[in-house]
Design an enzyme around this catalytic site. Sequence first.
Site, mmCIF file in Angstrom:
data_model
loop_
_atom_site.group_PDB
_atom_site.id
_atom_site.type_symbol
_atom_site.label_atom_id
_atom_site.label_comp_id
_atom_site.label_asym_id
_atom_site.label_seq_id
_atom_site.Cartn_x
_atom_site.Cartn_y
_atom_site.Cartn_z
ATOM 1 N N TYR A 192 -2.087 -17.422 -0.711
ATOM 2 C CA TYR A 192 -1.299 -16.333 -0.115
ATOM 3 C C TYR A 192 -0.361 -16.851 0.983
ATOM 4 C CZ TYR A 192 -3.846 -12.675 -2.652
ATOM 5 O OH TYR A 192 -4.353 -11.839 -3.634
ATOM 6 N N ASN A 230 -7.210 -3.840 -4.529
ATOM 7 C CA ASN A 230 -6.471 -3.371 -5.715
ATOM 8 C C ASN A 230 -6.822 -4.147 -6.983
ATOM 9 O OD1 ASN A 230 -5.199 -5.733 -5.094
ATOM 10 N ND2 ASN A 230 -3.245 -4.803 -4.510
ATOM 11 N N LYS A 253 -10.238 -9.669 -8.343
ATOM 12 C CA LYS A 253 -10.548 -9.852 -6.925
ATOM 13 C C LYS A 253 -11.995 -9.429 -6.629
ATOM 14 C CE LYS A 253 -5.790 -9.240 -5.260
ATOM 15 N NZ LYS A 253 -4.943 -8.355 -4.402
ATOM 16 N N GLU A 289 0.192 -21.663 -8.804
ATOM 17 C CA GLU A 289 -1.117 -21.016 -8.650
ATOM 18 C C GLU A 289 -2.139 -21.542 -9.656
ATOM 19 O OE1 GLU A 289 0.448 -16.778 -6.729
ATOM 20 O OE2 GLU A 289 -0.369 -16.797 -8.756
ATOM 21 N N HIS A 306 -5.097 -9.743 -9.187
ATOM 22 C CA HIS A 306 -3.914 -10.521 -8.805
ATOM 23 C C HIS A 306 -3.275 -11.066 -10.066
ATOM 24 C CE1 HIS A 306 -1.328 -13.550 -6.936
ATOM 25 N NE2 HIS A 306 -1.710 -14.323 -7.926
HETATM 26 N N1 UDP Z 1 -1.944 -6.415 0.798
HETATM 27 C C1 UDP Z 1 -2.497 -5.694 1.842
HETATM 28 N N2 UDP Z 1 -1.667 -4.947 2.638
HETATM 29 C C2 UDP Z 1 -0.331 -4.876 2.445
HETATM 30 C C3 UDP Z 1 0.232 -5.606 1.382
HETATM 31 C C4 UDP Z 1 -0.594 -6.367 0.571
HETATM 32 O O1 UDP Z 1 -3.708 -5.739 2.052
HETATM 33 O O2 UDP Z 1 0.362 -4.186 3.196
HETATM 34 C C5 UDP Z 1 -2.809 -7.246 -0.050
HETATM 35 C C6 UDP Z 1 -3.063 -6.646 -1.440
HETATM 36 O O3 UDP Z 1 -4.400 -6.984 -1.832
HETATM 37 C C7 UDP Z 1 -2.040 -7.365 -2.287
HETATM 38 C C8 UDP Z 1 -2.061 -8.760 -1.646
HETATM 39 O O4 UDP Z 1 -2.173 -8.485 -0.257
HETATM 40 O O5 UDP Z 1 -2.432 -7.387 -3.654
HETATM 41 C C9 UDP Z 1 -0.825 -9.582 -1.894
HETATM 42 O O6 UDP Z 1 0.322 -8.832 -1.603
HETATM 43 P P1 UDP Z 1 1.593 -8.859 -2.565
HETATM 44 O O7 UDP Z 1 2.701 -8.147 -1.869
HETATM 45 O O8 UDP Z 1 1.835 -10.266 -3.013
HETATM 46 O O9 UDP Z 1 1.110 -7.950 -3.785
HETATM 47 P P2 UDP Z 1 0.713 -8.292 -5.296
HETATM 48 O O10 UDP Z 1 1.523 -9.478 -5.712
HETATM 49 O O11 UDP Z 1 -0.778 -8.556 -5.321
HETATM 50 O O12 UDP Z 1 1.069 -7.050 -6.063
HETATM 51 MG MG MG Z 2 1.945 -11.243 -4.777
#
Ligand code: UDP
Ligand code: MG
Length: 154
Positions: A51, A114, A11, A128, A117
Site C-alpha cells: 500500500y 471491503n 482481505k 504486486e 483487493h
Molecule cells: N481505505 C480506507 N479508507 C479510505 C480509502 C481506502 O480504509 O478512505 C482502504 C480500503 O480497504 C481500500 C484500501 O484502503 O480497499 C486501498 O485503497 P484504494 O483507494 O487503493 O482502493 P481499492 O484499490 O482497494 O479499491
Molecule cells: Mg488500490
Amino acid sequence: MTVERTLVLVKPDGVQRGLVGEVIRRLEFRGLKPVALKLMQIDEGLAGRHYAEHREKPFFPGLVGFVTSSPVVAMVWEAPNAVAMVRAMMGPTNPASAPPGTIRGDFAVDLGMNVIHGSDSPERAAEEVALFFEPSELVDWERTQSRWVVEAAG
Ligand code: UDP
Ligand code: MG
C-alpha cells in the site's frame, strides 16, 4: 486482447467471514484461470510495500493494522484484460456505492473492510504479484476449459 495477470487478496474480513470460496467461485465461474493461491499472514513490511501509494494518507495506519490483523488469501488470476475485469467484479472501493452483483456490493458495507483487493493497473499487477509470490509459485498450466471461454485467434 492482452492476456494479463492480476493480484487478488481476500482481505482479513473476507477470510474471517468465510467468503474465500465465494470469491474464488466468482472468478472461476467467470472463466479466469488461477495461477497461484495461498493463505498467508501479511506483516507490516509487506503491508507498507503493498500500500505504498497510500503511505501519506490519514487512513494508512488503520489500513496496515487491518490487513495485518488476520490472514489473507493471496491469489494470481489470469485472463484477457484480467486487471479491469477483476476491478469491475469487485465494485468501487466504498461498498456504499458498489452496485449489487459486485463482490463489495453484495458482501460489504464498510470502506475499510471491503473484502477484496485487486491490482489497479497491469503495471501495478506485475509489481504486486512479485511482492506476494516467488516466481516458482506461479504455476504454468493449461485450463482445458479455456478453449470454451476464449475463442482462439484467427
Ligand atoms: N481505505 C480506507 N479508507 C479510505 C480509502 C481506502 O480504509 O478512505 C482502504 C480500503 O480497504 C481500500 C484500501 O484502503 O480497499 C486501498 O485503497 P484504494 O483507494 O487503493 O482502493 P481499492 O484499490 O482497494 O479499491
Ligand atoms: Mg488500490
